[in-house]
Design a protein around this motif. Structure first.
Motif, PDB file in Angstrom:
ATOM      1  N   ALA A  50      35.460  37.750  30.293  1.00  0.00           N
ATOM      2  CA  ALA A  50      36.568  37.504  30.085  1.00  0.00           C
ATOM      3  C   ALA A  50      37.522  38.980  31.615  1.00  0.00           C
ATOM      4  N   ILE A  51      35.867  39.998  31.567  1.00  0.00           N
ATOM      5  CA  ILE A  51      36.250  41.162  32.099  1.00  0.00           C
ATOM      6  C   ILE A  51      36.175  40.734  33.714  1.00  0.00           C
ATOM      7  N   PHE A  52      35.229  39.890  33.899  1.00  0.00           N
ATOM      8  CA  PHE A  52      35.150  39.529  35.170  1.00  0.00           C
ATOM      9  C   PHE A  52      35.204  37.986  36.138  1.00  0.00           C
ATOM     10  N   ALA A  53      36.911  37.700  35.086  1.00  0.00           N
ATOM     11  CA  ALA A  53      37.709  36.692  35.605  1.00  0.00           C
ATOM     12  C   ALA A  53      37.907  36.582  36.907  1.00  0.00           C
ATOM     13  N   ASP A  54      38.822  37.316  37.526  1.00  0.00           N
ATOM     14  CA  ASP A  54      38.952  37.482  38.386  1.00  0.00           C
ATOM     15  C   ASP A  54      37.887  37.358  39.689  1.00  0.00           C
ATOM     16  N   VAL A  55      36.832  37.619  39.487  1.00  0.00           N
ATOM     17  CA  VAL A  55      35.586  37.853  40.227  1.00  0.00           C
ATOM     18  C   VAL A  55      34.797  36.221  40.908  1.00  0.00           C
ATOM     19  N   LEU A  56      34.276  35.665  38.767  1.00  0.00           N
ATOM     20  CA  LEU A  56      34.313  34.923  38.505  1.00  0.00           C
ATOM     21  C   LEU A  56      34.470  33.273  38.617  1.00  0.00           C
ATOM     22  N   ALA A  57      36.096  33.138  38.497  1.00  0.00           N
ATOM     23  CA  ALA A  57      36.709  32.102  38.859  1.00  0.00           C
ATOM     24  C   ALA A  57      36.680  31.328  40.037  1.00  0.00           C
TER      25      ALA A  57
END
Length: 337
Positions: A50-57
């Motif tokens: 949830a925290i790093f969604a912008d990086v992981l997606a």
């Protein structure tokens, strides 16, 4: 003389300090067993997503690929695509953020209200205690989901913070009842009576003397509220109460159902969010089981016996007690004969 010196030396060399931080650390010992650690690890995995969604997606959740509609999992789209070519993995990753935010916000709000109402109503006496108890009974019978449906219908796009607030306000009563009962048993203990006799204020008695002894119940109430909030959010999203442009696992299931993914067996669209809901439910259940094992002496002793038997190589499910055979020397057998 020697006895007095020995007692004084034992007091000065006591290895268990009776400070607030020591008692608070011992209160969190409930998270040191295998069940709690496993549940916390799974929950931490989803929190990091949830925290790093912008990086992981790999893609934007709304990015459309017209050449890859209803595509099964592939090297480019690991969890396939939707009916208009949106990446399912990206939607699941971004949906994790909404689930975690609503679950934790609702749980924090409900736990704070439960602590204030439950502990205060259990410690004080008279009309104040009865008034807070009556308030708790009123909120016990207020249905949460219908209230959220009414509140959501008043907004064109209700924010997740509002949904979390409603879930938290309607979900604190059970925790307050449990904390009130436990506080009523603690207020007559010797250390509470001593603190009251020393003239300590109510704020310090509650925060320093009582709360460390209530941490197991508070943690169990928090975990239960997180579970209820996540299930409530996904249920409301699936039935369409929450707008479909608000990303969470329930809205993904809503889209999949509306486009016939269940009928056409497009499992890559509905199975991943369903497994995520099940996984986070298992994680929260393991944490709750670990807390129960720590709080309940019978469960704790059973768990300790099971671990001891495993170390000795014994099967905990075996109903027959293993007896060690010992060879008797021949001379001793002849003497007996």
């Amino acid at each position: 003389m020697t006895t007095t010196a020995t007692i004084r030396m034992a007091r000065t060399e006591d290895p268990t300090p009776n400070t607030f931080w020591a008692r608070l650390g011992s209160a969190f010992a409930m998270f040191r067993n295998a069940k709690s650690l496993t549940g916390l690890a799974i929950l931490a995995f989803f929190v990091l997503i949830a925290i790093f969604a912008d990086v992981l997606a790999p893609f934007s959740p709304t990015q459309v690929d017209n050449t890859a509609r209803f595509q099964p999992p592939s090297a480019e789209h690991w969890l396939g695509t939707t009916h208009i070519g949106e990446d399912v993995l990206s939607q699941v990753i971004y949906g994790t953020r909404g689930v975690i935010v609503v679950g934790f916000l609702a749980a924090i709000l409900a736990t704070v209200i439960a602590i204030v109402v439950g502990v205060v109503s259990g410690y004080v006496r008279g009309w104040k205690s009865e008034s807070l108890s009556a308030l708790t009974n009123v909120f016990l019978v207020i249905p949460g989901l219908p209230l959220i449906i009414i509140v959501a219908s008043m907004f064109e796009e209700p924010p997740l913070v509002l949904i979390a607030a409603v879930l938290g306000i309607t979900g604190w009563a059970w925790g307050a009842r449990v904390l009130r009962a436990q506080t009523m048993s603690l207020r007559n203990r010797d250390f509470i009576q001593a603190a009251r006799a020393n003239g300590e204020p109510l704020r310090r008695i509650i925060t320093v003397e009582m709360l460390p002894n209530l941490m197991a119940l508070i943690a169990a109430s928090f975990v239960g509220t997180v579970t209820a909030a996540i299930l409530g959010l996904t249920t409301l999203s699936y039935i369409g109460v929450i707008p479909v442009n608000t990303y969470n696992w329930g809205t993904i299931l809503n889209w999949a159902s509306a486009q016939g993914a269940f009928r056409q067996n497009q499992w890559w669209w509905y199975l991943p969010p369903g497994l995520c809901i099940a996984a986070i439910g298992v994680a929260l259940s393991l944490i709750n089981f670990g807390i129960d094992e720590y709080v309940n002496p019978r469960l704790r002793s059973a768990g300790e016996r099971a671990r001891a038997m495993k170390k000795k190589g014994l099967d905990v499910n075996d109903a027959v007690t293993v007896v060690r055979s010992v060879e008797v020397p021949a001379t001793r057998q002849e003497s007996r004969g």
